[in-house]
Design a protein around this motif. Structure first.
Motif, PDB file in Angstrom:
ATOM      1  N   ALA A 158       0.819  -1.211   0.000  1.00  0.00           N
ATOM      2  CA  ALA A 158       0.000   0.000   0.000  1.00  0.00           C
ATOM      3  C   ALA A 158       0.854   1.262   0.000  1.00  0.00           C
ATOM      4  CB  ALA A 158      -0.932   0.007   1.211  1.00  0.00           C
ATOM      5  N   ILE A 159       2.107   1.144   0.413  1.00  0.00           N
ATOM      6  CA  ILE A 159       3.024   2.290   0.379  1.00  0.00           C
ATOM      7  C   ILE A 159       3.771   2.326  -0.942  1.00  0.00           C
ATOM      8  CG2 ILE A 159       4.998   3.380   1.517  1.00  0.00           C
ATOM      9  CD1 ILE A 159       4.197   1.980   4.084  1.00  0.00           C
ATOM     10  N   PHE A 160       4.128   1.151  -1.446  1.00  0.00           N
ATOM     11  CA  PHE A 160       4.887   1.075  -2.693  1.00  0.00           C
ATOM     12  C   PHE A 160       4.101   1.639  -3.867  1.00  0.00           C
ATOM     13  CE2 PHE A 160       5.529  -1.306  -6.636  1.00  0.00           C
ATOM     14  CZ  PHE A 160       6.842  -0.986  -6.924  1.00  0.00           C
ATOM     15  N   ALA A 161       2.824   1.276  -3.985  1.00  0.00           N
ATOM     16  CA  ALA A 161       2.012   1.706  -5.137  1.00  0.00           C
ATOM     17  C   ALA A 161       1.935   3.222  -5.261  1.00  0.00           C
ATOM     18  CB  ALA A 161       0.618   1.093  -5.049  1.00  0.00           C
ATOM     19  N   PRO A 162       1.625   3.965  -4.177  1.00  0.00           N
ATOM     20  CA  PRO A 162       1.597   5.426  -4.300  1.00  0.00           C
ATOM     21  C   PRO A 162       2.946   6.033  -4.662  1.00  0.00           C
ATOM     22  CG  PRO A 162       0.365   4.736  -2.358  1.00  0.00           C
ATOM     23  CD  PRO A 162       1.086   3.523  -2.877  1.00  0.00           C
ATOM     24  N   LEU A 168       0.046  13.902  -7.736  1.00  0.00           N
ATOM     25  CA  LEU A 168       0.993  13.866  -6.619  1.00  0.00           C
ATOM     26  C   LEU A 168       0.295  13.870  -5.259  1.00  0.00           C
ATOM     27  CD1 LEU A 168       4.017  13.648  -6.231  1.00  0.00           C
ATOM     28  CD2 LEU A 168       4.148  16.143  -6.167  1.00  0.00           C
ATOM     29  N   PRO A 169      -0.571  14.848  -4.972  1.00  0.00           N
ATOM     30  CA  PRO A 169      -1.303  14.764  -3.694  1.00  0.00           C
ATOM     31  C   PRO A 169      -2.214  13.544  -3.640  1.00  0.00           C
ATOM     32  CG  PRO A 169      -2.170  16.545  -5.055  1.00  0.00           C
ATOM     33  CD  PRO A 169      -0.907  16.083  -5.697  1.00  0.00           C
ATOM     34  N   ALA A 170      -2.703  13.119  -4.811  1.00  0.00           N
ATOM     35  CA  ALA A 170      -3.540  11.909  -4.838  1.00  0.00           C
ATOM     36  C   ALA A 170      -2.738  10.696  -4.406  1.00  0.00           C
ATOM     37  CB  ALA A 170      -4.105  11.702  -6.239  1.00  0.00           C
ATOM     38  N   SER A 171      -1.470  10.623  -4.819  1.00  0.00           N
ATOM     39  CA  SER A 171      -0.635   9.482  -4.430  1.00  0.00           C
ATOM     40  C   SER A 171      -0.323   9.499  -2.939  1.00  0.00           C
ATOM     41  CB  SER A 171       0.667   9.482  -5.244  1.00  0.00           C
ATOM     42  OG  SER A 171       1.471  10.606  -4.924  1.00  0.00           O
ATOM     43  N   VAL A 172      -0.136  10.697  -2.376  1.00  0.00           N
ATOM     44  CA  VAL A 172       0.114  10.803  -0.938  1.00  0.00           C
ATOM     45  C   VAL A 172      -1.120  10.367  -0.158  1.00  0.00           C
ATOM     46  CG1 VAL A 172       0.653  12.375   0.951  1.00  0.00           C
ATOM     47  CG2 VAL A 172       1.794  12.656  -1.264  1.00  0.00           C
ATOM     48  N   LEU A 173      -2.280  10.850  -0.583  1.00  0.00           N
ATOM     49  CA  LEU A 173      -3.529  10.466   0.070  1.00  0.00           C
ATOM     50  C   LEU A 173      -3.805   8.975  -0.114  1.00  0.00           C
ATOM     51  CD1 LEU A 173      -6.079  11.296   1.599  1.00  0.00           C
ATOM     52  CD2 LEU A 173      -7.137  11.844  -0.604  1.00  0.00           C
ATOM     53  N   LEU A 174      -3.457   8.461  -1.303  1.00  0.00           N
ATOM     54  CA  LEU A 174      -3.694   7.054  -1.602  1.00  0.00           C
ATOM     55  C   LEU A 174      -2.932   6.148  -0.637  1.00  0.00           C
ATOM     56  CD1 LEU A 174      -5.018   5.037  -3.550  1.00  0.00           C
ATOM     57  CD2 LEU A 174      -2.978   5.196  -4.976  1.00  0.00           C
ATOM     58  N   SER A 191      -7.104   5.162 -10.551  1.00  0.00           N
ATOM     59  CA  SER A 191      -6.083   4.540 -11.397  1.00  0.00           C
ATOM     60  C   SER A 191      -5.015   3.854 -10.556  1.00  0.00           C
ATOM     61  CB  SER A 191      -5.437   5.591 -12.305  1.00  0.00           C
ATOM     62  OG  SER A 191      -6.379   6.141 -13.203  1.00  0.00           O
ATOM     63  N   GLY A 192      -4.561   4.543  -9.503  1.00  0.00           N
ATOM     64  CA  GLY A 192      -3.537   3.956  -8.639  1.00  0.00           C
ATOM     65  C   GLY A 192      -4.029   2.716  -7.920  1.00  0.00           C
ATOM     66  N   THR A 193      -5.282   2.741  -7.492  1.00  0.00           N
ATOM     67  CA  THR A 193      -5.839   1.598  -6.774  1.00  0.00           C
ATOM     68  C   THR A 193      -6.008   0.392  -7.688  1.00  0.00           C
ATOM     69  OG1 THR A 193      -7.046   3.122  -5.324  1.00  0.00           O
ATOM     70  CG2 THR A 193      -7.739   0.820  -5.311  1.00  0.00           C
ATOM     71  N   ILE A 194      -6.550   0.610  -8.892  1.00  0.00           N
ATOM     72  CA  ILE A 194      -6.810  -0.516  -9.792  1.00  0.00           C
ATOM     73  C   ILE A 194      -5.504  -1.148 -10.260  1.00  0.00           C
ATOM     74  CG2 ILE A 194      -6.892   0.855 -11.939  1.00  0.00           C
ATOM     75  CD1 ILE A 194      -9.040  -2.222 -10.986  1.00  0.00           C
ATOM     76  N   TYR A 195      -4.426  -0.348 -10.377  1.00  0.00           N
ATOM     77  CA  TYR A 195      -3.145  -0.900 -10.805  1.00  0.00           C
ATOM     78  C   TYR A 195      -2.612  -1.884  -9.761  1.00  0.00           C
ATOM     79  CZ  TYR A 195       0.543  -0.582 -14.288  1.00  0.00           C
ATOM     80  OH  TYR A 195       1.391  -0.854 -15.335  1.00  0.00           O
TER      81      TYR A 195
END
Length: 530
Positions: free
Chosen positions: A223-227, A378-384, A437-441
């Protein structure tokens, strides 16, 4: 201290064989010495992909042009003053024999086809290849890239499962660099398109790179690697906009962004192969050597008896794509899961590229607009990172699709004259689509077994490229109603959210190696928990 270590190792040695590897990987901190050596290599590959997959936006960008009137170009009577630029593809005929340039020297009712053009940017891609009144050729560069990428995923996914993640990262990285540099020197439009197609098919390192990273970390670190990977793509997009702004000439621009990718050659010496892939191929000795090396770098003690306990079922070396697909199709659970994944991928890519392409219609500097659009990831990846840890996979994916749909549907009905509200809703939709997109990947990598993981991930992603191919066509709907693109994106997102509700959550499970383990995902008895 040594006694405590032995107790821990004895404990994990008694667990199921698959979980032994998971427990060993969990001892390596994500910010520890080993991963601090591995992550820069993976991040560089992600940033390179961000530069490659969308550089045609700047390299083959839109350029204004008009028909050339040689008689008027060096006189006080400019074509604009004579009102001769209303149709860029038509040319008004001269009246009289002397061919002088004057207001009375043209017959506005006599129109012929323009054969020569004056370009606003003489050194642009459009000007170099003489694409005046051939806008379809400029747009085709992006379409060819999407089509090549779609078929390339079908080809590279099975190859990655067959020959390994590392070899494919090296091959695709170097191939992408060579094709990009070749495009920067070609003098033929069709040769340029051919190189673009080859690069899209054989030069995408992101998929095997992402797969290697996911397989090299424990489940609590996925969960940390993907973002981190998504954030790297965002930084790459911002960097590309900056380079394009500083180096506007498209040939120099391509050389600057592609030349660094030649370092992929050295990945053959510094990048480790996926331990999970090695084990599924029966190459246990190599896998143990990598784990020993990681333990030594991280100053972690692992007993040989523990390493000996590691085992994964070996896949048949004779398996081909048809066999791997049959393995999935014959499982009703995995077949339905694949169809749901394909639906989610189509929606995710359609949203990503649809919103990105339609952002060009926003007022302002194109470089700034692209950078801001990339920055939204970028903020989406941090929140993700927080969302995937706290709320797992399924709920965030459903929520992000619902919010993307809600933002876009509402935005489609905002009347003109309210730019702040409309733009805010637009970027809200882009922000939520980045989370989807990040979640489905990541989600897709966790749904299928190791020996078909990259194949199935590539197949879902390839089918998803249908969305990126259709996305550019949404601009044509603006002629009928300005809200059409957002309404379609919104409606598709809301529908996909309902489909995802039928899928299992995978956050608590170790990566499955077999079909039986993949079918049991979502069941807490599969060994994910003690």
């Amino acid at each position: 201290m040594t006694e405590a270590k032995e107790v821990f190792l004895e404990k994990i040695s008694l667990k199921e064989e698959d979980v032994v590897l998971e427990k060993i990987l969990s001892r390596f901190r994500l910010l520890g010495p080993y991963y601090l050596r591995l992550m820069p290599l993976l991040i560089f590959a992600c940033m390179s992909n961000a530069l490659y997959c969308m550089n045609y936006v700047f390299a083959a960008g839109i350029v204004d042009y008009r028909c050339k009137y040689p008689e008027c170009e060096h006189t006080s009577w400019s074509p604009s003053a004579l009102n001769l630029t209303r149709d860029t593809c038509q040319k008004y005929q001269l009246v009289g024999i002397n061919g002088t340039c004057s207001l009375q020297g043209y017959n506005m009712s006599s129109i012929g086809r323009c054969g020569e053009f004056v370009y606003e940017e003489p050194n642009s891609f459009v000007a170099d290849f003489h694409l005046g009144c051939q806008d379809w050729k400029r747009a085709m560069v992006g379409t060819v890239h999407s089509i090549g990428y779609m078929f390339g995923l079908l080809l590279l996914g099975p190859i990655s499962d067959k020959v390994g993640r590392k070899k494919l990262i090296v091959f695709t990285g170097v191939t992408g660099a060579l094709m990009g540099l070749a495009r920067s020197v070609t003098a033929s439009y069709w040769t340029y398109v051919a190189f673009e197609l080859i690069e899209a098919m054989l030069g995408d390192a992101y998929s095997p790179n992402y797969m290697l990273g996911v397989e090299m970390v424990a489940k609590e670190n996925r969960a940390i690697f993907a973002p981190i990977m998504i954030g790297s793509m965002s930084v790459g997009g911002i960097l590309m906009a900056l380079i394009a702004w500083l180096i506007p000439y498209w040939r120099h621009f391509l050389r600057v962004i592609y030349a660094p990718a030649l370092v992929f050659i050295f990945y053959a010496f510094f990048l480790d192969e996926s331990v999970r892939w090695l084990l599924i191929k029966g190459r246990k000795k190599e896998a143990k050597n990598i784990l020993r090396k990681a333990a030594k770098i991280s100053n972690v003690y692992i007993e040989e008896s523990t390493l000996d306990k590691i085992y994964c079922r070996r896949a048949d070396d004779n398996d081909n794509l048809a066999t791997l697909l049959k393995t999935t199709v014959t499982s009703r659970t995995l077949l339905l899961r694949f169809l749901a994944c394909a639906c989610a991928w189509i929606t995710a890519t359609f949203n990503k590229y649809g919103l990105l392409i339609n952002s060009v219609s926003l007022e302002g500097n194109k470089y700034v607009n692209y950078a801001l659009t990339s920055f939204a990831d970028l903020p989406a990846s941090v929140l993700l990172m927080f969302i995937l840890i706290k709320f797992k996979r399924k709920v965030p994916l459903i929520f992000s699709f619902l919010m993307t749909g809600s933002f876009c549907v509402v935005q489609s009905f905002i009347p003109k004259g309210y730019p702040i509200i409309s733009t805010s809703l637009f970027f809200g939709g882009k922000f939520m689509s980045a989370i989807a997109s990040g979640t489905i990947y990541l989600y897709t990598t966790e749904l299928f077994p190791t020996y078909t993981r990259n194949t199935m991930h590539a197949l879902c992603s390839s089918i998803g490229r249908i969305g990126s191919i259709l996305a550019p066509q949404t601009t044509l709907l603006l002629h009928y109603w300005s809200g059409f693109p957002s309404l379609i994106i919104g409606g598709l997102s809301l529908t996909t959210a309902l489909v995802v509700m039928m899928m299992p959550d995978t956050a608590e499970d170790v990566l499955p190696d077999t079909v039986q383990q993949a079918e049991a995902l979502g069941n807490r008895r599969n060994g994910a928990k003690e």
